[in-house]
Design a protein around this motif. Structure first.
Motif, PDB file in Angstrom:
ATOM      1  N   LEU A 115      61.274   3.958   3.070  1.00  0.00           N
ATOM      2  CA  LEU A 115      60.588   3.429   4.239  1.00  0.00           C
ATOM      3  C   LEU A 115      59.953   2.094   3.898  1.00  0.00           C
ATOM      4  O   LEU A 115      59.453   1.904   2.789  1.00  0.00           O
ATOM      5  CB  LEU A 115      59.499   4.424   4.683  1.00  0.00           C
ATOM      6  N   SER A 116      59.980   1.171   4.841  1.00  0.00           N
ATOM      7  CA  SER A 116      59.269  -0.091   4.715  1.00  0.00           C
ATOM      8  C   SER A 116      58.718  -0.446   6.089  1.00  0.00           C
ATOM      9  O   SER A 116      59.004   0.227   7.081  1.00  0.00           O
ATOM     10  CB  SER A 116      60.199  -1.203   4.205  1.00  0.00           C
ATOM     11  N   ALA A 117      57.932  -1.505   6.148  1.00  0.00           N
ATOM     12  CA  ALA A 117      57.380  -1.937   7.434  1.00  0.00           C
ATOM     13  C   ALA A 117      58.470  -2.473   8.354  1.00  0.00           C
ATOM     14  O   ALA A 117      58.281  -2.529   9.565  1.00  0.00           O
ATOM     15  CB  ALA A 117      56.312  -3.005   7.213  1.00  0.00           C
ATOM     16  N   ALA A 149      53.808  12.138  12.437  1.00  0.00           N
ATOM     17  CA  ALA A 149      54.995  11.896  13.276  1.00  0.00           C
ATOM     18  C   ALA A 149      54.781  10.639  14.098  1.00  0.00           C
ATOM     19  O   ALA A 149      53.742  10.481  14.743  1.00  0.00           O
ATOM     20  CB  ALA A 149      55.248  13.089  14.177  1.00  0.00           C
ATOM     21  N   LEU A 150      55.768   9.746  14.060  1.00  0.00           N
ATOM     22  CA  LEU A 150      55.714   8.497  14.815  1.00  0.00           C
ATOM     23  C   LEU A 150      56.967   8.353  15.660  1.00  0.00           C
ATOM     24  O   LEU A 150      58.073   8.594  15.179  1.00  0.00           O
ATOM     25  CB  LEU A 150      55.631   7.297  13.861  1.00  0.00           C
ATOM     26  N   ALA A 151      56.790   7.946  16.901  1.00  0.00           N
ATOM     27  CA  ALA A 151      57.937   7.636  17.751  1.00  0.00           C
ATOM     28  C   ALA A 151      58.480   6.285  17.321  1.00  0.00           C
ATOM     29  O   ALA A 151      57.727   5.307  17.240  1.00  0.00           O
ATOM     30  CB  ALA A 151      57.519   7.608  19.214  1.00  0.00           C
ATOM     31  N   VAL A 152      59.773   6.223  17.004  1.00  0.00           N
ATOM     32  CA  VAL A 152      60.377   4.974  16.533  1.00  0.00           C
ATOM     33  C   VAL A 152      61.691   4.704  17.257  1.00  0.00           C
ATOM     34  O   VAL A 152      62.366   5.617  17.712  1.00  0.00           O
ATOM     35  CB  VAL A 152      60.640   4.996  15.004  1.00  0.00           C
ATOM     36  N   ARG A 153      62.001   3.432  17.368  1.00  0.00           N
ATOM     37  CA  ARG A 153      63.308   2.968  17.831  1.00  0.00           C
ATOM     38  C   ARG A 153      63.863   2.113  16.703  1.00  0.00           C
ATOM     39  O   ARG A 153      63.145   1.296  16.131  1.00  0.00           O
ATOM     40  CB  ARG A 153      63.188   2.151  19.112  1.00  0.00           C
ATOM     41  N   PHE A 154      65.138   2.309  16.380  1.00  0.00           N
ATOM     42  CA  PHE A 154      65.732   1.545  15.286  1.00  0.00           C
ATOM     43  C   PHE A 154      67.195   1.282  15.576  1.00  0.00           C
ATOM     44  O   PHE A 154      67.826   1.955  16.387  1.00  0.00           O
ATOM     45  CB  PHE A 154      65.564   2.269  13.944  1.00  0.00           C
ATOM     46  N   GLN A 155      67.714   0.266  14.882  1.00  0.00           N
ATOM     47  CA  GLN A 155      69.125  -0.096  14.996  1.00  0.00           C
ATOM     48  C   GLN A 155      69.760   0.076  13.630  1.00  0.00           C
ATOM     49  O   GLN A 155      69.256  -0.439  12.625  1.00  0.00           O
ATOM     50  CB  GLN A 155      69.278  -1.533  15.466  1.00  0.00           C
ATOM     51  N   VAL A 156      70.857   0.802  13.577  1.00  0.00           N
ATOM     52  CA  VAL A 156      71.557   1.052  12.321  1.00  0.00           C
ATOM     53  C   VAL A 156      72.231  -0.254  11.875  1.00  0.00           C
ATOM     54  O   VAL A 156      72.992  -0.858  12.626  1.00  0.00           O
ATOM     55  CB  VAL A 156      72.603   2.180  12.480  1.00  0.00           C
ATOM     56  N   ARG A 157      71.933  -0.671  10.652  1.00  0.00           N
ATOM     57  CA  ARG A 157      72.496  -1.912  10.097  1.00  0.00           C
ATOM     58  C   ARG A 157      73.689  -1.651   9.198  1.00  0.00           C
ATOM     59  O   ARG A 157      74.609  -2.453   9.139  1.00  0.00           O
ATOM     60  CB  ARG A 157      71.426  -2.674   9.309  1.00  0.00           C
ATOM     61  N   HIS A 158      73.654  -0.535   8.488  1.00  0.00           N
ATOM     62  CA  HIS A 158      74.798  -0.181   7.629  1.00  0.00           C
ATOM     63  C   HIS A 158      74.807   1.320   7.408  1.00  0.00           C
ATOM     64  O   HIS A 158      73.772   1.984   7.487  1.00  0.00           O
ATOM     65  CB  HIS A 158      74.756  -0.929   6.293  1.00  0.00           C
ATOM     66  N   HIS A 159      75.993   1.854   7.149  1.00  0.00           N
ATOM     67  CA  HIS A 159      76.141   3.275   6.849  1.00  0.00           C
ATOM     68  C   HIS A 159      77.413   3.462   6.042  1.00  0.00           C
ATOM     69  O   HIS A 159      78.480   3.009   6.439  1.00  0.00           O
ATOM     70  CB  HIS A 159      76.187   4.110   8.136  1.00  0.00           C
ATOM     71  N   ASP A 160      77.273   4.109   4.889  1.00  0.00           N
ATOM     72  CA  ASP A 160      78.414   4.395   4.030  1.00  0.00           C
ATOM     73  C   ASP A 160      78.815   5.849   4.262  1.00  0.00           C
ATOM     74  O   ASP A 160      78.087   6.763   3.855  1.00  0.00           O
ATOM     75  CB  ASP A 160      78.035   4.174   2.564  1.00  0.00           C
ATOM     76  N   GLY A 183      55.722  -0.491  18.138  1.00  0.00           N
ATOM     77  CA  GLY A 183      54.403  -0.828  18.660  1.00  0.00           C
ATOM     78  C   GLY A 183      53.440  -1.216  17.544  1.00  0.00           C
ATOM     79  O   GLY A 183      53.673  -0.917  16.371  1.00  0.00           O
ATOM     80  N   ALA A 184      52.344  -1.859  17.920  1.00  0.00           N
ATOM     81  CA  ALA A 184      51.369  -2.324  16.935  1.00  0.00           C
ATOM     82  C   ALA A 184      50.744  -1.157  16.175  1.00  0.00           C
ATOM     83  O   ALA A 184      50.560  -1.233  14.955  1.00  0.00           O
ATOM     84  CB  ALA A 184      50.284  -3.150  17.624  1.00  0.00           C
ATOM     85  N   SER A 185      50.426  -0.073  16.858  1.00  0.00           N
ATOM     86  CA  SER A 185      49.803   1.068  16.170  1.00  0.00           C
ATOM     87  C   SER A 185      50.795   1.747  15.223  1.00  0.00           C
ATOM     88  O   SER A 185      50.411   2.165  14.128  1.00  0.00           O
ATOM     89  CB  SER A 185      49.245   2.065  17.175  1.00  0.00           C
ATOM     90  N   GLU A 186      52.062   1.846  15.609  1.00  0.00           N
ATOM     91  CA  GLU A 186      53.070   2.440  14.734  1.00  0.00           C
ATOM     92  C   GLU A 186      53.305   1.560  13.516  1.00  0.00           C
ATOM     93  O   GLU A 186      53.413   2.034  12.394  1.00  0.00           O
ATOM     94  CB  GLU A 186      54.387   2.666  15.483  1.00  0.00           C
ATOM     95  N   ARG A 198      52.539   0.552   7.714  1.00  0.00           N
ATOM     96  CA  ARG A 198      52.026  -0.334   6.659  1.00  0.00           C
ATOM     97  C   ARG A 198      50.971   0.374   5.810  1.00  0.00           C
ATOM     98  O   ARG A 198      50.936   0.226   4.593  1.00  0.00           O
ATOM     99  CB  ARG A 198      51.438  -1.604   7.250  1.00  0.00           C
ATOM    100  N   ARG A 199      50.098   1.144   6.448  1.00  0.00           N
ATOM    101  CA  ARG A 199      49.066   1.855   5.696  1.00  0.00           C
ATOM    102  C   ARG A 199      49.663   2.915   4.790  1.00  0.00           C
ATOM    103  O   ARG A 199      49.225   3.104   3.667  1.00  0.00           O
ATOM    104  CB  ARG A 199      48.051   2.469   6.654  1.00  0.00           C
ATOM    105  N   VAL A 200      50.662   3.620   5.271  1.00  0.00           N
ATOM    106  CA  VAL A 200      51.311   4.648   4.448  1.00  0.00           C
ATOM    107  C   VAL A 200      52.020   3.994   3.268  1.00  0.00           C
ATOM    108  O   VAL A 200      51.915   4.461   2.134  1.00  0.00           O
ATOM    109  CB  VAL A 200      52.299   5.484   5.295  1.00  0.00           C
ATOM    110  N   VAL A 201      52.729   2.897   3.495  1.00  0.00           N
ATOM    111  CA  VAL A 201      53.433   2.194   2.416  1.00  0.00           C
ATOM    112  C   VAL A 201      52.435   1.666   1.397  1.00  0.00           C
ATOM    113  O   VAL A 201      52.624   1.813   0.185  1.00  0.00           O
ATOM    114  CB  VAL A 201      54.315   1.061   2.989  1.00  0.00           C
TER     115      VAL A 201
END
Length: 161
Positions: free
Chosen positions: A45-47, A79-90, A104-107, A112-115
């Protein structure tokens, strides 16, 4: 002198640099699809995004997905609601990566705090054990009636020399 070397053009290639630091954390990504729920293993995981393991054909590169990122840290589930786009998959290894989309800003702040906490050592994974309880972290109380060690002159000389 070799004139062929003197006239050659030197080309520099920029190294690829990551914009965000990645940490390995225990967690899952839950996706809702037409076939039901798909559960992916979180790899890192990263920001800016996340790494995952997914079954062959489960996700398509370039496709955007919405789901819940669930982190299991120190017995606490976040638990965080996230939207993401897959960049690569092997497909052979199942490893893939995605970038967050419209986070969102809170997510973003929570991630960032967890990382940051993981990097500073404040978070302990499931396999880590702290032995602080077995250490003797207490010192015996000082005797109030005992004279100070050495005279004032000795303490000054010890500090100067």
């Amino acid at each position: 002198m070799n004139t062929a070397l003197a006239t050659d053009t030197l080309v520099h290639e920029a190294e690829t640099q990551r914009q965000h630091i990645r940490v390995k954390l225990p967690g899952t990504i839950e996706l809702q699809s037409g076939d039901g729920q798909l559960l992916l293993e979180l790899h890192d995981l990263s920001a800016g995004g996340l790494g995952f393991r997914a079954p062959r054909g489960a996700l398509r590169v370039g496709q955007a997905y919405a789901g819940r990122l669930k982190l299991n840290v120190e017995g606490l589930a976040l638990a965080l609601a996230v939207r993401f786009q897959v960049r690569h998959h092997d497909p052979a290894s199942g490893r893939g990566g995605a970038s967050f989309d419209a986070l969102g800003a809170s997510e973003r702040l929570a991630i960032r705090r967890v990382v940051t906490a993981a990097l500073s050592g404040e978070l302990v994974g499931v396999g880590d054990i702290l032995h602080t309880l077995s250490r003797n972290n207490l010192t015996p109380p000082r005797d109030a009636g005992a004279p100070a060690a050495g005279s004032a002159g000795r303490r000054v000389r010890a500090g100067v020399f």
